[in-house]
Design a protein around this motif. Structure first.
Motif, PDB file in Angstrom:
ATOM      1  N   VAL A 148       0.871   6.384 -19.695  1.00 30.70           N
ATOM      2  CA  VAL A 148       0.109   6.647 -20.381  1.00 30.70           C
ATOM      3  C   VAL A 148       0.296   8.121 -21.034  1.00 30.70           C
ATOM      4  CG1 VAL A 148      -2.184   7.576 -20.700  1.00 30.70           C
ATOM      5  CG2 VAL A 148      -1.921   5.884 -18.926  1.00 30.70           C
ATOM      6  N   HIS A 149       1.123   8.901 -21.025  1.00 32.21           N
ATOM      7  CA  HIS A 149       1.509   9.974 -21.530  1.00 32.21           C
ATOM      8  C   HIS A 149       2.387  10.389 -22.387  1.00 32.21           C
ATOM      9  CE1 HIS A 149      -1.735  12.914 -19.841  1.00 32.21           C
ATOM     10  NE2 HIS A 149      -1.619  11.904 -18.821  1.00 32.21           N
ATOM     11  N   HIS A 150       3.544   9.326 -21.651  1.00 37.42           N
ATOM     12  CA  HIS A 150       4.546   8.762 -22.780  1.00 37.42           C
ATOM     13  C   HIS A 150       4.064   7.743 -24.691  1.00 37.42           C
ATOM     14  CE1 HIS A 150       6.916  10.878 -20.238  1.00 37.42           C
ATOM     15  NE2 HIS A 150       7.720  10.996 -21.202  1.00 37.42           N
ATOM     16  N   VAL A 151       3.752   6.623 -23.538  1.00 46.23           N
ATOM     17  CA  VAL A 151       3.559   5.744 -24.729  1.00 46.23           C
ATOM     18  C   VAL A 151       2.424   5.530 -25.226  1.00 46.23           C
ATOM     19  CG1 VAL A 151       3.661   3.168 -24.593  1.00 46.23           C
ATOM     20  CG2 VAL A 151       5.153   4.142 -23.258  1.00 46.23           C
ATOM     21  N   ASN A 152       0.930   5.836 -25.199  1.00 43.72           N
ATOM     22  CA  ASN A 152       0.296   6.062 -25.510  1.00 43.72           C
ATOM     23  C   ASN A 152      -0.313   7.376 -26.493  1.00 43.72           C
ATOM     24  OD1 ASN A 152      -0.084   4.327 -22.791  1.00 43.72           O
ATOM     25  ND2 ASN A 152      -1.427   3.557 -24.427  1.00 43.72           N
ATOM     26  N   ARG A 153       0.603   7.946 -27.317  1.00 41.64           N
ATOM     27  CA  ARG A 153       0.483   9.621 -27.275  1.00 41.64           C
ATOM     28  C   ARG A 153       0.866   9.421 -29.260  1.00 41.64           C
ATOM     29  NH1 ARG A 153       5.765  12.177 -25.070  1.00 41.64           N
ATOM     30  NH2 ARG A 153       7.113  11.036 -26.151  1.00 41.64           N
ATOM     31  N   SER A 154       0.957   8.421 -29.484  1.00 40.17           N
ATOM     32  CA  SER A 154       1.170   8.760 -30.480  1.00 40.17           C
ATOM     33  C   SER A 154      -0.624   7.776 -31.439  1.00 40.17           C
ATOM     34  CB  SER A 154       1.944   7.265 -31.499  1.00 40.17           C
ATOM     35  OG  SER A 154       1.555   5.859 -30.803  1.00 40.17           O
ATOM     36  N   ASP A 155      -1.134   7.113 -30.331  1.00 34.95           N
ATOM     37  CA  ASP A 155      -2.285   6.688 -30.742  1.00 34.95           C
ATOM     38  C   ASP A 155      -4.016   7.208 -30.210  1.00 34.95           C
ATOM     39  OD1 ASP A 155      -1.616   4.255 -32.663  1.00 34.95           O
ATOM     40  OD2 ASP A 155      -1.025   3.314 -30.276  1.00 34.95           O
ATOM     41  N   TYR A 156      -2.968   8.244 -28.957  1.00 33.62           N
ATOM     42  CA  TYR A 156      -4.727   9.131 -28.603  1.00 33.62           C
ATOM     43  C   TYR A 156      -4.002  10.739 -28.261  1.00 33.62           C
ATOM     44  CZ  TYR A 156      -6.403   4.655 -27.337  1.00 33.62           C
ATOM     45  OH  TYR A 156      -6.358   2.763 -26.447  1.00 33.62           O
ATOM     46  N   SER A 157      -5.519  11.722 -28.510  1.00 35.55           N
ATOM     47  CA  SER A 157      -4.947  13.209 -28.584  1.00 35.55           C
ATOM     48  C   SER A 157      -4.240  13.190 -27.164  1.00 35.55           C
ATOM     49  CB  SER A 157      -6.043  13.414 -29.025  1.00 35.55           C
ATOM     50  OG  SER A 157      -7.050  13.532 -27.880  1.00 35.55           O
ATOM     51  N   SER A 215       0.643  -1.826  -0.250  1.00 34.36           N
ATOM     52  CA  SER A 215      -0.395   0.063   0.429  1.00 34.36           C
ATOM     53  C   SER A 215       0.988   0.954  -0.258  1.00 34.36           C
ATOM     54  CB  SER A 215      -1.754  -0.085   1.706  1.00 34.36           C
ATOM     55  OG  SER A 215      -0.351   0.276   2.638  1.00 34.36           O
ATOM     56  N   GLN A 216       1.396   1.323   0.372  1.00 32.94           N
ATOM     57  CA  GLN A 216       2.691   2.527   0.340  1.00 32.94           C
ATOM     58  C   GLN A 216       3.760   2.627  -0.333  1.00 32.94           C
ATOM     59  OE1 GLN A 216       3.674  -0.760   1.597  1.00 32.94           O
ATOM     60  NE2 GLN A 216       6.296  -1.477   0.800  1.00 32.94           N
ATOM     61  N   GLU A 217       3.177   1.460  -1.963  1.00 32.85           N
ATOM     62  CA  GLU A 217       3.640   1.759  -3.006  1.00 32.85           C
ATOM     63  C   GLU A 217       2.687   2.275  -3.963  1.00 32.85           C
ATOM     64  OE1 GLU A 217       7.153  -1.456  -3.542  1.00 32.85           O
ATOM     65  OE2 GLU A 217       4.634  -2.090  -3.708  1.00 32.85           O
ATOM     66  N   TYR A 218       1.476   2.497  -4.045  1.00 36.90           N
ATOM     67  CA  TYR A 218       0.409   3.052  -4.350  1.00 36.90           C
ATOM     68  C   TYR A 218       0.508   4.158  -5.343  1.00 36.90           C
ATOM     69  CZ  TYR A 218      -2.739  -1.087  -2.461  1.00 36.90           C
ATOM     70  OH  TYR A 218      -2.411  -2.231  -2.792  1.00 36.90           O
ATOM     71  N   ALA A 219       0.983   5.745  -4.435  1.00 32.32           N
ATOM     72  CA  ALA A 219       1.367   6.577  -5.607  1.00 32.32           C
ATOM     73  C   ALA A 219       2.093   6.471  -6.506  1.00 32.32           C
ATOM     74  CB  ALA A 219       2.168   7.865  -3.972  1.00 32.32           C
ATOM     75  N   ALA A 220       3.294   5.821  -5.891  1.00 33.66           N
ATOM     76  CA  ALA A 220       4.193   5.141  -7.353  1.00 33.66           C
ATOM     77  C   ALA A 220       3.697   4.440  -8.482  1.00 33.66           C
ATOM     78  CB  ALA A 220       5.563   4.695  -6.429  1.00 33.66           C
ATOM     79  N   LEU A 221       2.541   3.451  -7.461  1.00 30.70           N
ATOM     80  CA  LEU A 221       2.126   2.709  -9.269  1.00 30.70           C
ATOM     81  C   LEU A 221       1.365   3.998  -9.832  1.00 30.70           C
ATOM     82  CD1 LEU A 221       0.599  -0.633  -7.500  1.00 30.70           C
ATOM     83  CD2 LEU A 221       2.681   0.213  -8.901  1.00 30.70           C
ATOM     84  N   TRP A 222       0.494   4.972  -9.384  1.00 32.06           N
ATOM     85  CA  TRP A 222      -0.156   6.154 -10.081  1.00 32.06           C
ATOM     86  C   TRP A 222       0.590   6.854 -11.599  1.00 32.06           C
ATOM     87  CZ3 TRP A 222      -4.025   8.312 -12.096  1.00 32.06           C
ATOM     88  CH2 TRP A 222      -4.297   9.285 -12.574  1.00 32.06           C
ATOM     89  N   GLN A 223       1.941   6.679 -10.249  1.00 34.37           N
ATOM     90  CA  GLN A 223       3.475   7.876 -11.230  1.00 34.37           C
ATOM     91  C   GLN A 223       2.957   7.182 -12.432  1.00 34.37           C
ATOM     92  OE1 GLN A 223       3.777  11.550 -10.337  1.00 34.37           O
ATOM     93  NE2 GLN A 223       4.123  11.372 -12.729  1.00 34.37           N
ATOM     94  N   LEU A 224       3.286   5.898 -11.774  1.00 36.14           N
ATOM     95  CA  LEU A 224       3.684   4.782 -13.495  1.00 36.14           C
ATOM     96  C   LEU A 224       2.902   4.910 -14.522  1.00 36.14           C
ATOM     97  CD1 LEU A 224       6.242   1.432 -13.094  1.00 36.14           C
ATOM     98  CD2 LEU A 224       3.866   1.973 -14.299  1.00 36.14           C
ATOM     99  N   PHE A 225       1.872   4.759 -14.140  1.00 36.09           N
ATOM    100  CA  PHE A 225       0.682   4.627 -14.589  1.00 36.09           C
ATOM    101  C   PHE A 225       0.172   5.893 -15.973  1.00 36.09           C
ATOM    102  CE2 PHE A 225      -3.868   6.463 -14.907  1.00 36.09           C
ATOM    103  CZ  PHE A 225      -4.649   5.651 -15.626  1.00 36.09           C
ATOM    104  N   HIS A 226      -0.062   6.988 -14.556  1.00 39.55           N
ATOM    105  CA  HIS A 226       0.049   8.310 -15.921  1.00 39.55           C
ATOM    106  C   HIS A 226       1.026   8.798 -16.421  1.00 39.55           C
ATOM    107  CE1 HIS A 226       1.592  12.573 -16.010  1.00 39.55           C
ATOM    108  NE2 HIS A 226       0.139  12.336 -15.815  1.00 39.55           N
ATOM    109  N   ASP A 227       2.670   8.263 -16.293  1.00 35.25           N
ATOM    110  CA  ASP A 227       3.935   8.827 -16.917  1.00 35.25           C
ATOM    111  C   ASP A 227       3.751   7.748 -18.199  1.00 35.25           C
ATOM    112  OD1 ASP A 227       4.337  10.737 -14.980  1.00 35.25           O
ATOM    113  OD2 ASP A 227       6.309   9.256 -14.309  1.00 35.25           O
TER     114      ASP A 227
END
Length: 155
Positions: free
Chosen positions: A22-31, A8-20
């Motif tokens: 999505v914004h780096h890898v998926n930008r070629s397919d999503y606006s 549970s102490q890692e959930y914030a890090a998981l959010w950051q991984l998820f956010h980053d």
């Protein structure tokens, strides 16, 4: 590489991984608007933590750094599957799928399914998933396209 349950102490890090990711890898397919709806810059970490508690994700670590996370639910749903954007194409996704298959076998699942982004679709296909149907989903008022994908498991 090591695979273990997320703490549970890692959930914030998981959010950051998820956010980053999505914004780096998926930008070629999503606006940019779609990416911002999917992974907004501001997050309610208590709600995110509740979601993580509900799905009980596991992580892949290298030298104690989280490089990916995923889950598999009792009905075979893979709700979250993300590899850190800086660790793409290094076998992390395959490690995550090995753990998913191990867990699926332990609870005797016959099928896995997931709502897969356009970007991740080829990787899921390489893991034996098939497209069931294209989908339009609305997240934070913005429509995104993805795919419902399924993989039948041997009995």
């Amino acid at each position: 590489m090591d695979v273990r349950p997320a703490g549970s102490q890692e959930y914030a890090a998981l959010w950051q991984l998820f956010h980053d990711t999505v914004h780096h890898v998926n930008r070629s397919d999503y606006s940019p608007r779609q990416l911002a709806a999917w992974a907004p810059d501001e997050v309610d970490l208590s709600k995110w933590s509740q979601r993580m508690e509900a799905i009980q994700p596991f992580v892949v670590t290298i030298d104690e750094t989280i490089v990916g996370f995923a889950d598999v639910q009792p009905d075979g749903l893979i709700d979250m599957f993300f590899v850190h954007h800086a660790w793409q194409r290094r076998g992390i996704g395959s490690w995550l799928f090995r753990e998913i298959h191990h867990r699926a076998e332990s609870i005797q699942l016959h099928e896995l399914h997931s709502h897969v982004s356009i970007t991740a679709c080829p990787f899921f296909q390489s893991q034996g998933f098939e497209i069931v149907t294209p989908q339009e989903v609305t997240i934070n008022g913005v429509v995104l396209n993805n795919f419902l994908m399924r993989k039948m498991l041997s009995a």
